[in-house]
Write a protein that holds these residues in place. Structure first.
Motif, PDB file in Angstrom:
ATOM      1  N   VAL A 181      -1.328   6.111  -9.096  1.00 35.50           N
ATOM      2  CA  VAL A 181      -1.297   6.910  -7.878  1.00 35.50           C
ATOM      3  C   VAL A 181       0.139   7.370  -7.652  1.00 35.50           C
ATOM      4  CG1 VAL A 181      -1.746   6.957  -5.405  1.00 35.50           C
ATOM      5  CG2 VAL A 181      -3.238   5.639  -6.906  1.00 35.50           C
ATOM      6  N   PRO A 182       0.420   8.664  -7.840  1.00 35.82           N
ATOM      7  CA  PRO A 182       1.797   9.158  -7.720  1.00 35.82           C
ATOM      8  C   PRO A 182       2.400   8.843  -6.352  1.00 35.82           C
ATOM      9  CG  PRO A 182       0.364  10.852  -8.633  1.00 35.82           C
ATOM     10  CD  PRO A 182      -0.515   9.720  -8.169  1.00 35.82           C
ATOM     11  N   GLY A 183       3.598   8.294  -6.356  1.00 37.02           N
ATOM     12  CA  GLY A 183       4.324   8.010  -5.124  1.00 37.02           C
ATOM     13  C   GLY A 183       3.909   6.748  -4.398  1.00 37.02           C
ATOM     14  N   ALA A 184       2.788   6.149  -4.775  1.00 35.63           N
ATOM     15  CA  ALA A 184       2.322   4.942  -4.087  1.00 35.63           C
ATOM     16  C   ALA A 184       3.041   3.730  -4.663  1.00 35.63           C
ATOM     17  CB  ALA A 184       0.819   4.783  -4.234  1.00 35.63           C
ATOM     18  N   ILE A 185       3.522   2.867  -3.777  1.00 39.14           N
ATOM     19  CA  ILE A 185       4.171   1.652  -4.259  1.00 39.14           C
ATOM     20  C   ILE A 185       3.440   0.390  -3.831  1.00 39.14           C
ATOM     21  CG2 ILE A 185       6.454   2.725  -4.360  1.00 39.14           C
ATOM     22  CD1 ILE A 185       7.194   1.140  -1.841  1.00 39.14           C
ATOM     23  N   ASN A 239      -8.420  -3.424  -1.390  1.00 37.28           N
ATOM     24  CA  ASN A 239      -9.437  -2.518  -1.919  1.00 37.28           C
ATOM     25  C   ASN A 239      -8.843  -1.517  -2.901  1.00 37.28           C
ATOM     26  OD1 ASN A 239     -11.565  -3.629  -0.356  1.00 37.28           O
ATOM     27  ND2 ASN A 239     -10.702  -2.584   1.423  1.00 37.28           N
ATOM     28  N   ASP A 240      -7.605  -1.764  -3.354  1.00 37.01           N
ATOM     29  CA  ASP A 240      -6.886  -0.890  -4.283  1.00 37.01           C
ATOM     30  C   ASP A 240      -6.598   0.491  -3.705  1.00 37.01           C
ATOM     31  OD1 ASP A 240      -6.642  -2.790  -6.291  1.00 37.01           O
ATOM     32  OD2 ASP A 240      -8.585  -2.280  -7.160  1.00 37.01           O
ATOM     33  N   GLU A 241      -6.577   0.595  -2.380  1.00 39.54           N
ATOM     34  CA  GLU A 241      -6.218   1.848  -1.726  1.00 39.54           C
ATOM     35  C   GLU A 241      -4.717   1.854  -1.449  1.00 39.54           C
ATOM     36  OE1 GLU A 241      -8.208   4.428  -1.218  1.00 39.54           O
ATOM     37  OE2 GLU A 241      -9.830   3.289  -2.154  1.00 39.54           O
ATOM     38  N   PRO A 242      -4.053   3.016  -1.634  1.00 38.54           N
ATOM     39  CA  PRO A 242      -2.615   3.085  -1.332  1.00 38.54           C
ATOM     40  C   PRO A 242      -2.339   2.768   0.134  1.00 38.54           C
ATOM     41  CG  PRO A 242      -3.353   5.045  -2.520  1.00 38.54           C
ATOM     42  CD  PRO A 242      -4.585   4.269  -2.150  1.00 38.54           C
ATOM     43  N   VAL A 243      -1.264   2.049   0.387  1.00 38.18           N
ATOM     44  CA  VAL A 243      -0.857   1.699   1.751  1.00 38.18           C
ATOM     45  C   VAL A 243       0.265   2.648   2.151  1.00 38.18           C
ATOM     46  CG1 VAL A 243       0.173  -0.097   3.195  1.00 38.18           C
ATOM     47  CG2 VAL A 243      -1.528  -0.700   1.461  1.00 38.18           C
ATOM     48  N   GLY A 283       2.824  -1.800  -6.814  1.00 38.39           N
ATOM     49  CA  GLY A 283       2.462  -1.080  -8.026  1.00 38.39           C
ATOM     50  C   GLY A 283       3.307  -1.497  -9.218  1.00 38.39           C
ATOM     51  N   ALA A 284       2.709  -1.469 -10.382  1.00 38.60           N
ATOM     52  CA  ALA A 284       3.392  -1.895 -11.609  1.00 38.60           C
ATOM     53  C   ALA A 284       4.515  -0.957 -12.006  1.00 38.60           C
ATOM     54  CB  ALA A 284       2.380  -1.998 -12.740  1.00 38.60           C
ATOM     55  N   ASP A 285       4.480   0.293 -11.539  1.00 40.65           N
ATOM     56  CA  ASP A 285       5.494   1.268 -11.916  1.00 40.65           C
ATOM     57  C   ASP A 285       6.708   1.260 -11.002  1.00 40.65           C
ATOM     58  OD1 ASP A 285       3.662   1.977 -13.823  1.00 40.65           O
ATOM     59  OD2 ASP A 285       2.971   3.755 -12.773  1.00 40.65           O
ATOM     60  N   VAL A 286       6.733   0.367 -10.037  1.00 39.86           N
ATOM     61  CA  VAL A 286       7.816   0.362  -9.033  1.00 39.86           C
ATOM     62  C   VAL A 286       9.081  -0.210  -9.621  1.00 39.86           C
ATOM     63  CG1 VAL A 286       8.511  -0.600  -6.813  1.00 39.86           C
ATOM     64  CG2 VAL A 286       6.211   0.293  -7.143  1.00 39.86           C
TER      65      VAL A 286
END
Length: 165
Positions: free
Chosen positions: A35-39, A44-48, A162-165
């Motif tokens: 999810v771009p920009g989501a950290i 529920n795996d929804e971006p916060v 997120g793993a990409d953070v």
């Protein structure tokens, strides 16, 4: 997220070949990675997008380094980095970072981390927090898994970095 896998086992005995298949479900969660920009993600795996103002607990691997190849010093530095990142993204929160706190592993035993003592301290502190923030790699850490069980059993909200953070 649930990961389902099967194990097929073949073996022989005097009467012939026996075959058995077992199905297992792993119930751990990792944050979404795409999810771009989501950290941060919820249960529920929804971006916060927003976190309620308050005090949050950072659950980050520390002593377990065998699988990840990361040192305790790397984990300590990464924990500090995540606190700064999250507090800048969500300015109304404060994060308790057990690795870098005076109550953490290093204070318990400066020459040898004392996981049992530190985890007991962390379990008590969790109950004062508005939520727990799980760092990437948490499923491989016995300490993080204990903190997750404590949060689940106590109804404390859980968030996954997120793993990409």
């Amino acid at each position: 997220m649930k990961l389902e896998y099967s194990i097929r086992q073949s073996g022989g005995n005097a009467g012939g070949v026996a075959e058995r298949e077992e199905t297992h479900v792993l119930g751990f969660r990792e944050a979404k990675k795409t999810v771009p920009g989501a950290i941060l993600f919820d249960d529920n795996d929804e971006p916060v997008v927003n976190l309620s103002p308050g005090f949050y607990f950072l659950s980050h691997p520390f002593t377990y380094t065998e699988k990840s190849g990361k040192t305790q010093e790397w984990n300590q530095a990464d924990s500090s980095r995540l606190v700064k990142l999250l507090e800048s993204r969500f300015p109304d929160i404060r994060i308790f970072d057990p690795i870098n706190s005076r109550l953490g592993y290093l204070k318990a035993a400066p020459t040898e981390p004392n996981e049992e003592w530190a985890l007991a301290q962390c379990a008590g502190i969790l109950h004062y927090c508005n939520g727990v923030l799980f760092a990437p790699g948490w499923p491989d850490s016995s300490g993080c898994n204990m903190e997750r069980r404590e949060a689940v059993n106590s109804g404390i909200p859980r968030y996954f970095i997120g793993a990409d953070v």
